[in-house]
Enzyme design. Structure first.
Site, mmCIF file in Angstrom:
data_model
loop_
_atom_site.group_PDB
_atom_site.id
_atom_site.type_symbol
_atom_site.label_atom_id
_atom_site.label_comp_id
_atom_site.label_asym_id
_atom_site.label_seq_id
_atom_site.Cartn_x
_atom_site.Cartn_y
_atom_site.Cartn_z
ATOM 1 N N LEU A 520 0.790 -1.041 0.107
ATOM 2 C CA LEU A 520 0.080 -0.169 -0.041
ATOM 3 C C LEU A 520 0.791 1.385 -0.076
ATOM 4 O O LEU A 520 0.537 2.200 -0.509
ATOM 5 C CB LEU A 520 -0.883 -0.058 1.270
ATOM 6 C CG LEU A 520 -1.952 -0.901 1.401
ATOM 7 C CD1 LEU A 520 -2.765 -0.949 2.684
ATOM 8 C CD2 LEU A 520 -3.040 -0.654 0.446
ATOM 9 N N GLY A 521 1.958 1.112 0.585
ATOM 10 C CA GLY A 521 2.900 2.467 0.710
ATOM 11 C C GLY A 521 4.175 2.230 1.477
ATOM 12 O O GLY A 521 4.545 0.949 1.967
ATOM 13 N N GLY A 524 8.404 5.776 6.981
ATOM 14 C CA GLY A 524 9.566 6.238 7.363
ATOM 15 C C GLY A 524 10.370 4.902 7.607
ATOM 16 O O GLY A 524 11.393 5.041 7.693
ATOM 17 N N LYS A 542 1.795 -2.878 8.838
ATOM 18 C CA LYS A 542 3.057 -1.840 8.695
ATOM 19 C C LYS A 542 4.051 -3.069 9.090
ATOM 20 O O LYS A 542 4.078 -3.512 10.487
ATOM 21 C CB LYS A 542 2.992 -0.802 9.627
ATOM 22 C CG LYS A 542 4.091 0.035 9.453
ATOM 23 C CD LYS A 542 3.964 1.632 9.620
ATOM 24 C CE LYS A 542 4.012 1.727 11.119
ATOM 25 N NZ LYS A 542 3.728 3.222 11.442
ATOM 26 N N ASP A 641 4.137 14.580 13.893
ATOM 27 C CA ASP A 641 4.126 14.129 12.896
ATOM 28 C C ASP A 641 2.953 14.196 11.986
ATOM 29 O O ASP A 641 2.696 13.143 11.059
ATOM 30 C CB ASP A 641 4.924 12.811 12.654
ATOM 31 C CG ASP A 641 5.762 12.624 11.324
ATOM 32 O OD1 ASP A 641 5.918 11.573 11.001
ATOM 33 O OD2 ASP A 641 5.946 13.884 10.507
#
Ligand SMILES: *[C@@H]1O[C@H](CO)[C@@H](O)[C@H](O)[C@H]1NC(C)=O
Ligand SMILES: *[C@@H]1O[C@H](CO)[C@@H](O)[C@H](O)[C@H]1NC(C)=O
Ligand SMILES: *[C@@H]1O[C@H](CO)[C@@H](O)[C@H](O)[C@H]1NC(C)=O
Ligand SMILES: *[C@@H]1O[C@H](CO)[C@@H](O)[C@H](O)[C@H]1NC(C)=O
Ligand SMILES: *[C@@H]1O[C@H](CO)[C@@H](O)[C@H](O)[C@H]1NC(C)=O
Ligand SMILES: *[C@@H]1O[C@H](CO)[C@@H](O)[C@H](O)[C@H]1NC(C)=O
Ligand SMILES: *[C@@H]1O[C@H](CO)[C@@H](O)[C@H](O)[C@H]1NC(C)=O
Ligand SMILES: *[C@@H]1O[C@H](CO)[C@@H](O)[C@H](O)[C@H]1NC(C)=O
Ligand SMILES: *[C@@H]1O[C@H](CO)[C@@H](O)[C@H](O)[C@H]1NC(C)=O
Ligand SMILES: *[C@@H]1O[C@H](CO)[C@@H](O)[C@H](O)[C@H]1NC(C)=O
Ligand SMILES: *[C@@H]1O[C@H](CO)[C@@H](O)[C@H](O)[C@H]1NC(C)=O
Ligand SMILES: *[C@@H]1O[C@H](CO)[C@@H](O)[C@H](O)[C@H]1NC(C)=O
Length: 838
Positions: A520-521, A524, A542, A641
């Protein structure tokens, strides 16, 4: 087959033949020795799944031969040695079975060098098997029962499923003993074992003197081992049987991990890295001088962040000041004022009190008794003149001390509070604030060097358990005491029951082995995958990057922060997976992905779907999520963030704030904090934070303001480039708003005619949020009131400080001096970490 290959083929065939003749290697795919096999120096047997081997080996720098167990993947990594003290001087060793079934190692002169030595002498047939956990077991072949096992006689390595034991009645211990040195497996100076007497603790002794102590076991963790407070590091279990034997088990499904008591007396946990084919250090017991038993002597307190590390507990002074100041702390400290209790021998009216020392490894020799109420511990201690200190842990109950307080250490953010009895005049109004420490300063010039420095720090941690954790904790030291208490409690409250643990298999299957189609992505600190659980439920995974070792702090932080929060505008954590080398977080899946994608990608179909109503709803909902973080949850949390890629959208385009890896928990009455580790994303970081490391709710408000401007304009702050005017997105908004030309700023895909007033008002509010001085910016609840028109009249904003583009030069070459003042502006918006030089 060409000629050359044929030649090679012949060569290898020849080699095989030669080796068959010269080395009659059994290497039979067998894991068992039976009495009709004679096992010689060149033979090995291998466990069923090829994890461990039994065979002969020579340690480094010596030709002596030993019988031992080692890994198949790494034959030089010895986990068990039979004839530790009696080496073979040549390769004449043979392993046979004696008449009574013992396994016997003899040399060429038929001398017994080692035997399993089961004393039951009836003749029997036995077999020896090497198992996949590294255990060598001797079985009676007629009954199949195990009559001896190498796990009951460990060498220096603590393997998963092995047990260290202590029997409270007989005192019989199964522990470990270190090698003398790297080339001599004979038991050396250091031994370790579980000790049940008084407290359940693990010790390392140096020639019989305590060298390291784990602190009491509290049912879940060893309380004197700071790393264990972090949920993903607690890998031990401890239990007892009805015969009074206590077992400590390295509770770990990954077989290729081990704890070694090395020859310099340190317990080192390592894990096999298959890519690099070596052992990565994941933890070691002794990371600094404070971890060595009794470094500061009786009534001394050790804190690795102080210089010198030893100090006397308040109310105490060095026994021998000269010696103490020269750095020899062994004789410790003594009480300055006698306790009332010991003067009058009257406990009812005594004026003694207690000094609270937070976050400690409690001293040795605690007496324990169960109690749920901390007050009970206090009362009991006060009523007994010989009680010098007490502590309470919700799992252990009360602990009290009547002898000298020895091996006492202070941690940051984790540990047990110790209450030390002092004469009341010693207690007057001293506040027990921690000292501000700033980690060694690194002045950076280019972002890449910062990143390399961080990577170096993290790598360094592999050999030293103060690395990233230290950086993390340093922030607690700087902030006020209360915040750390909150964090400690939060960590302690997390248990597996609350946060589901997913197995690696589940996650791997759900994501089709992390297939790139499911990607998906990229964040960092790792990649994000889409997955389907068995019931068809969609998840987002993740997966933290395993190579760099980065992100451990963020992982832990995120688990701690987000598992405590529930709000419809915050993404929900479903669980985590900590297995093998992997650390993964499992979230609810957001079908519309991140705001980043739909906002800035001109080809994205949903860019048109995001009409003004949706955009306004997104702005307002992010505001509500932020308000929850700042004010409404039990904790006060600064996200640090906030940016479009950290805002996810559900099927109804409702935004959810994600990525709490950088978030900071604040104490109730704390308003801002300083940090020497600036984390965040250029373009979204408030000026006072980017340049001075000061962050507060208002720095989140700044990021929120930038986010608002991006949502309104559909342009990315860091990519926005106004060639003629050399303005940043902020400067451009400011200019147009001042010229009362705000609508020119709006994303051209928005049908704005019906909402002109509201849009201009939003730009106005955003400009209030991005003002230079934090005090000028409104708080989030004010922003929400402004958005909802509860507040009608808006103040006039000041010009934003980053109105000019950072890397804009008037000569048009792109970069100037200006950009290097704060570091290199990132062209993409990866989260970065900066050690700010102060
Ligand atoms: C050794 O004995 C076992 C049974 O005791 C038998 O199964 C095995 O085949 C024998 N091995 C050899 C090499 O003779
Ligand atoms: C065991 O080691 C051998 C030789 O190093 C290797 O070929 C084999 O694949 C290993 N087996 C496993 C299960 O790792
Ligand atoms: C070794 O000694 C044992 C008795 O200790 C004996 O039974 C055996 O035959 C001897 N083996 C050799 C090869 O001498
Ligand atoms: C076997 O045990 C006995 C007594 O338990 C001991 O004296 C002897 O040294 C041991 N032998 C070996 C080879 O360990
Ligand atoms: C051990 O095995 C051998 C051959 O298999 C057999 O002759 C012998 O009786 C067995 N000994 C015992 C004590 O069971
Ligand atoms: C290891 O210890 C042995 C015996 O204590 C000693 O003879 C040897 O020199 C030592 N080796 C090293 C490398 O220190
Ligand atoms: C073996 O010897 C080399 C060279 O003297 C030395 O560097 C190394 O540390 C030694 N290894 C061990 C385990 O003592
Ligand atoms: C061992 O554990 C049991 C509970 O499983 C407990 O009742 C018993 O008192 C414990 N034994 C000792 C010696 O502490
Ligand atoms: C033991 O482990 C510590 C920590 O990893 C290390 O500093 C030390 O060098 C090790 N000692 C030996 C002999 O390998
Ligand atoms: C430290 O002081 C103790 C007690 O006075 C003494 O025995 C010891 O030798 C000293 N150690 C050093 C390294 O000077
Ligand atoms: C205090 O009282 C206890 C008994 O109640 C006695 O053993 C002790 O010696 C007394 N201490 C002093 C200093 O009087
Ligand atoms: C202890 O001290 C209190 C207050 O100082 C006094 O009232 C009480 O009588 C004393 N008790 C004894 C036994 O001396």
């Amino acid at each position: 087959m060409n000629k050359k290959m044929f030649h090679l083929y012949l060569q290898s065939l020849l080699f095989v033949l030669i080796s068959l003749v010269h080395f009659p290697c059994f290497c039979l795919q067998t894991d068992t020795l039976t009495s009709n096999i004679t096992f010689r120096d060149s033979d090995t047997i291998i466990s069923g799944r090829h994890v461990f081997k039994l065979g002969f080996f020579s340690p480094e720098n010596t030709t002596n031969r030993y019988l031992g167990v080692f890994y198949n993947v790494s034959e030089e990594t010895i986990v068990w040695v039979a004839n530790r003290a009696r080496p073979l001087s040549d390769s004449s060793g043979t392993v046979t079975f004696s008449r009574n079934g013992n396994l016997v190692l003899t040399n060429g002169r038929n001398e017994t060098l080692w035997s399993t030595n089961v004393t039951d002498i009836s003749p029997r047939n036995t077999s020896a098997q090497i198992q996949d956990n590294g255990n060598l077991v001797l079985r009676d072949t007629s009954t199949g029962s195990i009559i001896w096992e190498s796990f009951a006689y460990p060498s220096d390595v603590f393997l998963p499923t092995m047990r260290a034991t202590d029997n409270i009645y007989t005192g019989h211990k199964v522990g470990h003993s270190a090698w003398t040195n790297g080339s001599d497996p004979e038991p050396g100076a250091f031994r370790s074992a579980l000790v049940v007497l008084n407290n359940l603790q693990v010790f390392i002794w140096n020639n019989g003197r305590p060298h390291w102590r784990s602190g009491p076991w509290n049912g879940r963790i060893l309380t004197g081992v700071p790393d264990m407070y972090y949920p993903y590091l607690a890998t031990f279990s401890l239990w007892n049987d009805s015969e009074g034997t206590f077992y400590l088990n390295l509770h770990e499904r990954r077989l290729l991990t081990k704890l070694t008591l090395n020859s310099t007396g340190n317990f080192v946990q390592t894990m096999w890295n298959d890519q690099q084919r070596n052992w990565d250090i994941t933890w070691s017991a002794i990371g600094n001088e404070c971890d060595i038993y009794g470094t500061c002597g009786p009534f001394g307190s050790c804190n690795v962040r102080d210089s010198p590390i030893c100090s006397c507990i308040r109310g105490f002074e060095p026994v021998n000041r000269e010696e103490w100041e020269s750095g020899n702390w062994t004789s410790g400290c003594t009480r300055r004022r006698q306790l009332q209790c010991s003067i009058s021998n009257n406990t009812s009216g005594n004026r003694d009190g207690f000094l609270r020392v937070p976050f400690t490894k409690v001293p040795d020799f605690a007496e324990q008794f169960p109690s749920r109420q901390p007050d009970v511990c206090r009362t009991r201690c006060l009523s007994n003149c010989s009680c010098l200190a007490y502590a309470h842990d919700s799992d252990i109950g009360c602990m009290s001390w009547s002898g000298p307080l020895i091996d006492f250490q202070r941690f940051d953010g984790v540990g047990i509070d110790l209450f030390i009895r002092l004469e009341s005049s010693e207690l007057d109004n001293h506040s027990d604030r921690p000292v501000v420490i700033i980690i060694p300063v690194v002045v950076g010039f280019a972002a890449i060097s910062f990143v390399m420095f961080i990577a170096w720090c993290w790598n360094k941690r592999k050999g030293n358990r103060f690395g990233d954790i230290k950086v993390f904790e340093a922030e607690h030291v700087i902030s006020l005491d209360s915040s750390a208490i909150v964090l400690k409690d939060e960590i302690e409250k997390i248990n597996v029951g609350e946060l589901p643990l997913f197995t690696f298999e589940t996650v791997s299957n759900a994501t089709d082995k992390f297939h790139k189609n499911n990607l998906l992505g990229r964040g960092g600190f790792g990649l994000v995958y889409k997955g389907y659980l068995a019931k068809g439920k969609e998840i987002a995974v993740k997966r933290l990057s395993t190579v760099s070792g980065q992100g451990n702090v963020e992982f832990m932080n995120e688990v701690v922060v987000i598992s405590k929060l529930q709000h419809r505008n915050l993404v929900r954590l479903l669980g985590c997976c900590v297995e093998r080398d992997e650390k993964m977080l499992i979230y609810e899946y957001m079908p519309n992905k991140s705001l980043d994608g739909c906002l800035f990608d001109p080809n994205h179909p949903s860019q048109k779907i995001l009409d003004w109503k949706k955009r306004f709803n997104i702005i307002e909902s992010i505001g509500r999520g932020l308000l929850y973080l700042h004010k409404d949850s039990r904790l006060k949390i600064i996200h640090r963030d906030l940016k479009p890629s950290n805002v996810l959208l559900d099927e109804d385009w409702n935004p959810k704030i994600s990525d709490f890896g950088m978030a900071r928990i604040f104490g109730g009455n704390e308003d801002f904090s300083n940090t020497s580790r600036v984390v965040g994303t250029y373009g979204y970081m408030a000026p006072e934070y980017a340049m001075e490391g000061r962050f507060s709710e208002k720095s989140d408000v700044y990021s929120f303001g930038v986010l608002m401007l991006e949502i309104i304009s559909g342009k990315k702050n860091t990519h926005f480039y106004n060639h003629e005017l050399c303005l940043s997105l902020l400067g451009w908004a400011w200019k147009l708003w001042n010229e009362e030309n705000g609508l020119h700023f709006v994303d051209q895909t928005i049908e704005s005619s019906n909402f002109q007033g509201e849009i201009v008002r939003c730009i106005h509010i955003a400009l209030l949020c991005v003002q230079e001085f934090p005090n000028d910016r409104p708080a989030v609840q004010t922003v929400l009131s402004m958005l909802s028109h509860e507040i009608i009249d808006l103040p006039k904003p000041e010009q934003p400080v980053f109105a000019e583009k950072w890397n804009c030069s008037h000569d048009g070459t792109g970069t100037t001096q200006r950009s290097s003042q704060i570091g290199h502006p990132y062209s993409n918006d990866l989260t970065i970490t900066v050690f700010d030089g102060r």
